[in-house]
Design a protein around this motif. Structure first.
Motif, PDB file in Angstrom:
ATOM      1  N   ARG A  51       4.079   1.057  -2.707  1.00 33.42           N
ATOM      2  CA  ARG A  51       3.274   0.788  -1.506  1.00 33.42           C
ATOM      3  C   ARG A  51       3.642  -0.500  -0.784  1.00 33.42           C
ATOM      4  O   ARG A  51       3.094  -0.771   0.288  1.00 33.42           O
ATOM      5  CB  ARG A  51       1.794   0.750  -1.890  1.00 33.42           C
ATOM      6  N   ILE A  92       2.254   1.883   5.462  1.00 33.97           N
ATOM      7  CA  ILE A  92       1.898   2.741   4.339  1.00 33.97           C
ATOM      8  C   ILE A  92       0.518   3.338   4.578  1.00 33.97           C
ATOM      9  O   ILE A  92      -0.392   2.656   5.063  1.00 33.97           O
ATOM     10  CB  ILE A  92       1.932   1.955   2.999  1.00 33.97           C
ATOM     11  N   GLY A 146      -2.617   6.226   0.290  1.00 33.04           N
ATOM     12  CA  GLY A 146      -1.476   6.269  -0.615  1.00 33.04           C
ATOM     13  C   GLY A 146      -0.914   7.646  -0.865  1.00 33.04           C
ATOM     14  O   GLY A 146      -0.009   7.798  -1.673  1.00 33.04           O
ATOM     15  N   TYR A 171       4.793   6.599   3.962  1.00 32.61           N
ATOM     16  CA  TYR A 171       4.981   5.715   5.110  1.00 32.61           C
ATOM     17  C   TYR A 171       5.043   6.518   6.403  1.00 32.61           C
ATOM     18  O   TYR A 171       5.536   7.656   6.427  1.00 32.61           O
ATOM     19  CB  TYR A 171       6.263   4.901   4.931  1.00 32.61           C
TER      20      TYR A 171
END
Length: 292
Positions: free
Chosen positions: A72, A89, A93, A97
């Motif tokens: 990350r 990012i 998560g 990206y």
């Protein structure tokens, strides 16, 4: 009085010695794991820059943990179309990206490069891709498609043939058929109902097969029928054809044919993985149940 069988003892001694020599010559079982960097990044023509995945590899003798594997804090940059795109990012998560300005769409016939710097990793990860030309469907299905009522003797799917334009430099296409809503069914009908969707059960189907909502296949031409067996669910579907660049196509073939990583089929320097691109033709249709 018992006699000692020296021949038997000699044979046993020789056998034990032979076994010990074999064991001594064998290599130790490899248990040391070397972590590597992994990149999976695709640019789709006329779509925003997103879903750029940068990860650490994980040992095969442990349960895969996607959240733990995702990197990350990398600096990810894409260069192309006379610009530099600094990626962010996804805070959750899960989407990797992306470029925050979603009004920018990937251009066709354009060279894009990617550069990735990871804290603590001395190598600069790089790759490049040339995006294919745009194309569109010539022929698709009607919006409502009736699944046969006789599910034992399925007829040929003559009513659902796909055809699309040729793309310069592209010889293999990738067809993807995906159910867009595995829960709702009746809300897409006219008039709407509260009926729920269901999957298409077959004797050889197993539960794990339905966790992936799509079916994908390479197509070496610009037309194909879509067979009934390729459907997993009823309801709303997306049918997309992708025109992949060579990076995308090699990675797709590796994932579907080979059972281990082949560096010759990757396209990223200083990491495992792919940086590829494609253009796409998309359409939607609704697959009606064979019975209520």
């Amino acid at each position: 009085m018992k006699f000692i069988n020296f021949k038997k003892i000699s044979f046993l001694f020789t056998a034990l010695l032979f076994i010990s020599l074999i064991n001594a010559c064998e290599d130790a079982i490899p248990t040391d794991y070397i972590e590597q960097k992994f990149v999976e990044a695709y640019l789709i023509v006329d779509e925003p820059i997103r879903n750029i995945i940068v990860m650490n590899t994980q040992p095969v003798n442990q349960k895969f943990d996607y959240a733990h594997s995702l990197i990350r804090d990398a600096n990810v940059k894409i260069i192309g179309d006379g610009r530099e795109f600094i990626l962010s990012i996804d805070t959750a998560g899960e989407l990797g990206y992306y470029y925050p300005d979603t009004t920018y769409l990937v251009k066709p016939n354009t060279l894009y490069k990617i550069e990735i710097r990871i804290p603590g990793y001395t190598e600069l990860i790089t790759a490049e891709t040339n995006t294919p030309s745009r194309f569109k469907y010539i022929k698709t299905s009607d919006y409502y498609l009736q699944y046969p009522k006789d599910t034992v003797n399925l007829p040929p799917l003559d009513t659902f043939k796909l055809e699309w334009e040729k793309v310069p430099g592209i010889t293999f296409f990738i067809l993807n058929l995906k159910c867009l809503d595995t829960i709702e069914y009746g809300k897409y009908l006219i008039p709407q109902t509260d009926e729920k969707n269901r999957r298409i059960e077959r004797p050889w189907n197993e539960d794990w097969m339905f966790k992936e909502q799509s079916n994908t296949a390479p197509i070496p031409n610009t037309k194909t029928p879509v067979v009934w067996m390729s459907f997993k669910w009823f309801g709303l579907h997306d049918v997309s054809v992708f025109a992949p660049d060579s990076n995308y196509l090699k990675w797709f073939l590796q994932n579907t044919i080979k059972n281990q990583y082949d560096p010759l089929l990757g396209s990223v320097k200083n990491a495992i993985g792919v940086f590829g691109s494609c253009s796409a033709a998309r359409d939607t249709f609704f697959l009606k149940k064979n019975q209520p």
